[in-house]
Design an enzyme around this catalytic site. Structure first.
Site, PDB file in Angstrom:
ATOM      1  N   HIS A 154      23.357  -7.767   7.523  1.00  0.00           N
ATOM      2  CA  HIS A 154      22.898  -8.659   9.140  1.00  0.00           C
ATOM      3  C   HIS A 154      21.879  -9.982   8.183  1.00  0.00           C
ATOM      4  O   HIS A 154      20.805  -9.567   8.016  1.00  0.00           O
ATOM      5  CB  HIS A 154      21.528  -7.867   9.856  1.00  0.00           C
ATOM      6  CG  HIS A 154      21.379  -9.275  10.796  1.00  0.00           C
ATOM      7  ND1 HIS A 154      21.255  -8.638  12.205  1.00  0.00           N
ATOM      8  CD2 HIS A 154      21.018 -10.415  10.763  1.00  0.00           C
ATOM      9  CE1 HIS A 154      20.594  -9.916  13.026  1.00  0.00           C
ATOM     10  NE2 HIS A 154      20.491 -10.680  12.444  1.00  0.00           N
ATOM     11  N   HIS A 194      21.814 -13.769   7.252  1.00  0.00           N
ATOM     12  CA  HIS A 194      21.330 -15.470   7.467  1.00  0.00           C
ATOM     13  C   HIS A 194      21.421 -16.223   6.149  1.00  0.00           C
ATOM     14  O   HIS A 194      20.522 -16.193   5.321  1.00  0.00           O
ATOM     15  CB  HIS A 194      19.609 -15.781   8.571  1.00  0.00           C
ATOM     16  CG  HIS A 194      20.259 -15.255  10.283  1.00  0.00           C
ATOM     17  ND1 HIS A 194      21.011 -15.702  11.115  1.00  0.00           N
ATOM     18  CD2 HIS A 194      19.420 -14.323   9.210  1.00  0.00           C
ATOM     19  CE1 HIS A 194      20.583 -14.684  11.855  1.00  0.00           C
ATOM     20  NE2 HIS A 194      19.697 -13.928  11.629  1.00  0.00           N
ATOM     21  N   ARG A 246      22.567 -19.606   5.570  1.00  0.00           N
ATOM     22  CA  ARG A 246      22.237 -21.010   6.316  1.00  0.00           C
ATOM     23  C   ARG A 246      23.094 -21.521   5.733  1.00  0.00           C
ATOM     24  O   ARG A 246      23.627 -23.063   6.066  1.00  0.00           O
ATOM     25  CB  ARG A 246      21.463 -21.293   5.655  1.00  0.00           C
ATOM     26  CG  ARG A 246      19.960 -20.787   6.117  1.00  0.00           C
ATOM     27  CD  ARG A 246      19.732 -20.317   7.906  1.00  0.00           C
ATOM     28  NE  ARG A 246      18.836 -19.296   7.576  1.00  0.00           N
ATOM     29  CZ  ARG A 246      18.279 -19.373   8.784  1.00  0.00           C
ATOM     30  NH1 ARG A 246      19.089 -18.764   9.997  1.00  0.00           N
ATOM     31  NH2 ARG A 246      16.919 -18.481   9.328  1.00  0.00           N
ATOM     32  N   ASN A 252      24.735 -17.624  13.013  1.00  0.00           N
ATOM     33  CA  ASN A 252      24.337 -19.058  13.886  1.00  0.00           C
ATOM     34  C   ASN A 252      23.984 -20.324  12.296  1.00  0.00           C
ATOM     35  O   ASN A 252      23.100 -20.537  11.931  1.00  0.00           O
ATOM     36  CB  ASN A 252      23.300 -18.933  13.949  1.00  0.00           C
ATOM     37  CG  ASN A 252      22.005 -17.950  13.371  1.00  0.00           C
ATOM     38  OD1 ASN A 252      22.356 -17.669  12.260  1.00  0.00           O
ATOM     39  ND2 ASN A 252      21.202 -17.859  13.458  1.00  0.00           N
ATOM     40  N   ASP A 263      24.410 -13.967  17.740  1.00  0.00           N
ATOM     41  CA  ASP A 263      23.309 -13.732  16.549  1.00  0.00           C
ATOM     42  C   ASP A 263      21.878 -14.324  16.866  1.00  0.00           C
ATOM     43  O   ASP A 263      22.204 -15.796  16.107  1.00  0.00           O
ATOM     44  CB  ASP A 263      23.090 -12.560  15.745  1.00  0.00           C
ATOM     45  CG  ASP A 263      22.229 -12.398  15.409  1.00  0.00           C
ATOM     46  OD1 ASP A 263      20.992 -11.438  15.880  1.00  0.00           O
ATOM     47  OD2 ASP A 263      21.121 -12.995  14.393  1.00  0.00           O
ATOM     48  N   HIS A 298      22.426  -9.538  19.810  1.00  0.00           N
ATOM     49  CA  HIS A 298      21.084  -9.549  20.001  1.00  0.00           C
ATOM     50  C   HIS A 298      19.876  -9.664  21.258  1.00  0.00           C
ATOM     51  O   HIS A 298      20.273 -10.210  22.124  1.00  0.00           O
ATOM     52  CB  HIS A 298      20.680 -11.054  19.448  1.00  0.00           C
ATOM     53  CG  HIS A 298      19.328 -11.330  19.113  1.00  0.00           C
ATOM     54  ND1 HIS A 298      18.854 -12.494  18.439  1.00  0.00           N
ATOM     55  CD2 HIS A 298      18.758 -11.683  19.789  1.00  0.00           C
ATOM     56  CE1 HIS A 298      18.208 -12.533  18.052  1.00  0.00           C
ATOM     57  NE2 HIS A 298      17.214 -12.119  19.538  1.00  0.00           N
ATOM     58  N   ASP A 358      18.050  -8.410   8.368  1.00  0.00           N
ATOM     59  CA  ASP A 358      18.156  -9.368   9.349  1.00  0.00           C
ATOM     60  C   ASP A 358      17.290 -10.752   8.370  1.00  0.00           C
ATOM     61  O   ASP A 358      16.413 -11.604   8.491  1.00  0.00           O
ATOM     62  CB  ASP A 358      17.113  -9.665  10.330  1.00  0.00           C
ATOM     63  CG  ASP A 358      17.388 -10.627  11.252  1.00  0.00           C
ATOM     64  OD1 ASP A 358      17.902 -12.066  10.974  1.00  0.00           O
ATOM     65  OD2 ASP A 358      16.721 -10.587  12.370  1.00  0.00           O
TER      66      ASP A 358
END
Ligand code: DOR
Length: 433
Positions: free
Chosen positions: A63, A65, A67, A97, A155, A182, A308
């Protein structure tokens, strides 16, 4: 990614895939593990002295991110990949995301292409479950998986429409990957920014109740059971969710789950100073919830530790608590923070490695999490005793939003190999292939 010959000598080899836990040498040749055993005679090639260190399969973070595309001022695939290997992660699973969201094979291909060029860590993308993460129209799941996605998820956003969620689970069967959820019921979260309870009252901030997570996990378990699908629950934070997952697993539901270092180590008390680097979604919870997460990780209800890792820029976090975006970075601190469970005798070293490596590989159906002869040489060397002070400004992530800034850490990854190539050495830094 081939390599020459590397001898890793005299470390404590911890391999959950074979149950090996003994001091041994390891020979890496042509990107693979060529031999493991006591007293291998080194001849030729580079030698890594590992006495006092743990030699483990490279960690896999389920998990992260990264970006990119879209918010490269927070992080990109290169900086995130460097932060990963500096933390002992040979692979990261990156969330959908981005901007645009990874809801189309062209985005998946872009991420994989950038990763091949820029990242020292392996990168496994997660595809969006619905278009634009809007929770309404399903993505072309099979096409996303064919392009390289290892799971599907909205998520950061919860799919509130149960009819859509049911179809997502049903169609995931064709794509043969997990649906990562999520779990936060938005109608219960409303404006909540910290865990609802005495701490939110003292802070005078709107509370996000634990029932918002529990009710959603209950729904998703029932829908996954109905569809016969694989549900993976992201960042579990409540005692209620741990209990539901444990009971569902007992009755045969295909469910796996992860927990973050911060939910294992901190409670909502950490938010009492209004530090926006303690704001994340789901929020830090009560002592009871944190204890339940630790127990759930120890008994295997929670399969994996996942960070995360959610980078945000200083100007975004340096605002009122209610206005700050949720999320904290975690790749470079996961090892010392979660080693605390080993030091507290709540988790044996082999089980700690299983939750950071072997189980994540199984959940995404990718190789990894093994030091068996013939396996790809994705390896981390961990010094469990090394003391250091964490300064996010000196880290590899572009962002600094960590709740651990300035804290003394015990333990770190001193070397990381990906495909037999040494990409991180604590003395020399990130070494790009
Ligand atoms: O705290 C969080 N930040 N939780 C999420 O689910 C999303 C993430 C982000 O993307 O910043």
């Amino acid at each position: 990614m081939a390599s020459g010959r590397i001898w890793i000598r005299g470390g404590r080899v911890l391999d959950p895939s074979t149950g090996r836990d003994e001091v041994a040498d390891l020979l890496v040749e042509d990107g693979k593990i060529a031999a493991v055993g006591a007293g291998l005679a080194a001849s030729g090639g580079e030698v890594l002295e590992a006495a006092g260190a743990w030699v483990v399969p490279g960690f896999i973070d389920l998990h992260v991110h990264l970006r990119e595309p879209g918010q490269e001022y927070k992080e990109d695939i290169a900086s995130g990949g460097r932060a990963a290997v500096a933390g002992g992660f040979s692979a990261v699973v990156c969330m959908a995301n981005t901007q645009p969201a990874n809801d189309d094979p062209s985005v998946t291909e872009y991420i994989l292409d950038r990763a091949r060029q820029e990242s020292p860590a392996r990168v496994y993308p997660v595809g969006a479950a619905t278009r634009g993460l809007a929770g309404e129209v399903m993505t072309e799941m099979v096409a996303l998986v064919d392009a390289g996605c290892v799971a599907l998820s909205d998520d950061g956003k919860t799919i509130m429409d149960s009819g859509v969620m049911r179809r997502v689970f049903e169609y995931s069967q064709l794509a043969r990957v997990a649906i990562i959820t999520h779990a936060e019921d938005r109608t219960l979260v409303r404006e909540g920014v910290v865990n609802e309870g005495p701490v939110s009252t003292r802070l005078g901030l709107p509370g996000n109740p634990s029932i918002a997570e529990v009710i959603h996990v209950a729904r998703d378990l029932m829908l996954a059971e109905l569809a016969g699908a694989h549900l993976h629950v992201a960042h579990v934070s409540t005692a209620g969710a741990v209990d539901l997952i444990r009971r569902a697993r007992e009755r045969g539901v295909h469910v796996t789950a992860e927990v973050t270092p911060h939910h294992l180590a901190l409670t909502d008390e950490a938010t009492l100073g209004y530090d926006t680097n303690t704001k994340m979604a789901p929020p830090l919870r009560s002592e009871t919830d944190m204890r339940a997460c630790r127990a759930g990780l120890a008994d295997g209800t929670l399969d994996a530790i996942a960070t995360d890792h959610a980078p945000h820029a200083v100007h975004e976090k340096d605002v009122e608590f209610t206005a700050a975006p949720p999320g904290v970075i975690g790749l470079e601190t996961a090892v010392p923070v979660t080693l605390d469970l080993v030091r507290a005798n709540e988790l044996a070293p082999l089980e700690w490695v299983r939750r950071l490596s072997t189980n994540p590989a199984r959940i995404i159906h990718r190789a990894g999490g093994s030091l068996a002869v013939g396996a790809a040489a994705d390896i981390a060397l961990v010094d469990p005793e090394r003391r250091w002070i964490y300064d996010p400004a000196k880290g590899f992530s572009k962002s600094r939003n960590s709740p651990w800034a300035g804290r003394e850490m015990i333990g770190c990854a001193i070397a990381t190999l990906v495909g037999g190539v040494l990409v991180w050495d604590v003395e020399r830094g990130v070494l790009l292939p």
